[in-house]
Design a protein around this motif. Sequence first.
Motif, mmCIF file in Angstrom:
data_model
loop_
_atom_site.group_PDB
_atom_site.id
_atom_site.type_symbol
_atom_site.label_atom_id
_atom_site.label_comp_id
_atom_site.label_asym_id
_atom_site.label_seq_id
_atom_site.Cartn_x
_atom_site.Cartn_y
_atom_site.Cartn_z
ATOM 1 N N ILE A 223 0.837 -1.203 0.000
ATOM 2 C CA ILE A 223 0.000 0.000 0.000
ATOM 3 C C ILE A 223 0.869 1.249 0.000
ATOM 4 C CG2 ILE A 223 -1.700 1.333 1.314
ATOM 5 C CD1 ILE A 223 -2.746 -1.370 2.385
ATOM 6 N N LEU A 224 1.933 1.255 0.834
ATOM 7 C CA LEU A 224 2.811 2.418 0.932
ATOM 8 C C LEU A 224 3.489 2.708 -0.398
ATOM 9 C CD1 LEU A 224 3.848 4.539 2.923
ATOM 10 C CD2 LEU A 224 5.753 2.995 3.458
ATOM 11 N N LYS A 225 3.941 1.661 -1.089
ATOM 12 C CA LYS A 225 4.590 1.852 -2.387
ATOM 13 C C LYS A 225 3.625 2.461 -3.399
ATOM 14 C CE LYS A 225 6.998 -0.553 -6.124
ATOM 15 N NZ LYS A 225 6.176 0.121 -7.159
ATOM 16 N N GLU A 226 2.411 1.931 -3.449
ATOM 17 C CA GLU A 226 1.422 2.453 -4.401
ATOM 18 C C GLU A 226 1.102 3.916 -4.131
ATOM 19 O OE1 GLU A 226 -1.942 -0.099 -4.166
ATOM 20 O OE2 GLU A 226 -1.012 -1.740 -5.284
ATOM 21 N N MET A 227 0.982 4.265 -2.846
ATOM 22 C CA MET A 227 0.647 5.644 -2.514
ATOM 23 C C MET A 227 1.815 6.590 -2.757
ATOM 24 S SD MET A 227 -2.462 5.588 -1.953
ATOM 25 C CE MET A 227 -2.503 4.214 -3.117
ATOM 26 N N MET A 228 3.041 6.123 -2.525
ATOM 27 C CA MET A 228 4.205 6.956 -2.819
ATOM 28 C C MET A 228 4.293 7.244 -4.320
ATOM 29 S SD MET A 228 5.733 7.901 -0.066
ATOM 30 C CE MET A 228 4.052 8.051 0.577
ATOM 31 N N ASP A 229 3.966 6.226 -5.132
ATOM 32 C CA ASP A 229 3.947 6.432 -6.581
ATOM 33 C C ASP A 229 2.919 7.495 -6.965
ATOM 34 O OD1 ASP A 229 5.896 4.550 -6.960
ATOM 35 O OD2 ASP A 229 4.527 2.925 -7.487
ATOM 36 N N SER A 230 1.760 7.464 -6.299
ATOM 37 C CA SER A 230 0.705 8.446 -6.607
ATOM 38 C C SER A 230 1.109 9.843 -6.171
ATOM 39 C CB SER A 230 -0.598 8.041 -5.903
ATOM 40 O OG SER A 230 -1.079 6.816 -6.392
#
Length: 406
Positions: A223-230
């Motif tokens: 989840i953290l990786k996906e949100m950092m990408d966003s």
Amino acid sequence: MDGKIPEKGFLCFITRLFIKNHDGVTNRNVRKQYGTLAGMAGIAVNLLLFIFKFIAGILSGSIAVVSDAFNNLSDAASSVISFISFKISSKPADREHPFGHARIEYISSSLVAVIILFIGIELLKNSIGKIINPGTVVLSTLTVIILGLSIVLKLWLYFLNKRIGKYINSYLMHATAADNLSDVFATSAVLVSVATEQFTGIGIDGYMGVIVSGVIMLSGIKILKEMMDSIIGRAPSKEIISLIENYILKYDGVLGIHDLVVHDYGPLHCFASAHVEVDANEDLLKSHDLIDHIERDISIDHGIHLVIHLDPIVTDDPYVNELREKTERIVKEIDASLSVHDFRIIKGSTHNNLIFDVLMPYYCKLSEKEIEERIIEKISEIDKTLFVVVTIDKSFVSTPNQKAVK
């Protein structure tokens, strides 16, 4: 699933009961109501499961059950964050935030991920302690019922958040759904560990606690990786690129589109810009009116704030058309991923200036200098009087410019 709320069933019943105008998901207030509904359901279910599991874990002496209980507590905290997030993200734009507050969902999802990671690390420490100093685990009917109920309720929450997340296009709901699904597997593992130790005498409670904590931490990292990408700025999806390009190309008078740039400021806050090619011989006011229509229509139909740059191109000059075809062929021979746009010729008494842009995707292995030198060399072999001016553009999307099929 198609992402729409089903016309029958419990989910349909509660959405119609609690959400007015439940089909109007492009409305910020309606979207907030969906987020609030999912958040309140998550808070209620997870708090209930935490209390029951904590009691069952203490009575049975299972660290895995206690770990799973605190996992539910972290999920309740995540649901609180989700609840608050939807209230804030639905606020309209203001002087300090002219693009709205929708990106708060990305920040909230990151906070959820951090909480999940923290809980996972703490549970890992406790589970290792249980491996070093094992105790007795007592299986009871109550424990089995609670763990079984937890699996059923978590599956229900997964489908609730998955369905609503897809319907209202919410990264936060998708993150919550993923967490719910990982909880189903984690609780199943706990149930297996308690039953195994009870019936075989093999103490795997601590080891299952390690597995549960690992599942929790992996979920948080994902989840953290996906949100950092966003937050950093991810590439737009193929769906949104295709939607914008095909929408523009369907209008009569549009000859092509290139230099599409899409900015994501959160759900329902999509901003884009593009260069649209039109016939240079067409009346300027008519072409400008066409562009205005496209910008207004896509805003009404899809909520996309689009700004279009008008690119007039020559279509009736045989010399220009022939040279354009040769140039496009040369560029494709150098690398098939390259494409040409903004092609024009400025004629002079001693030489002609050939000016155009080349769109270069990020995955192209050649350097900008190599591309430019090869193009100039090949075109010079065709006509030495041509002075070639090449501009290399980086692609902000995953597809090359499109040409309209008329």
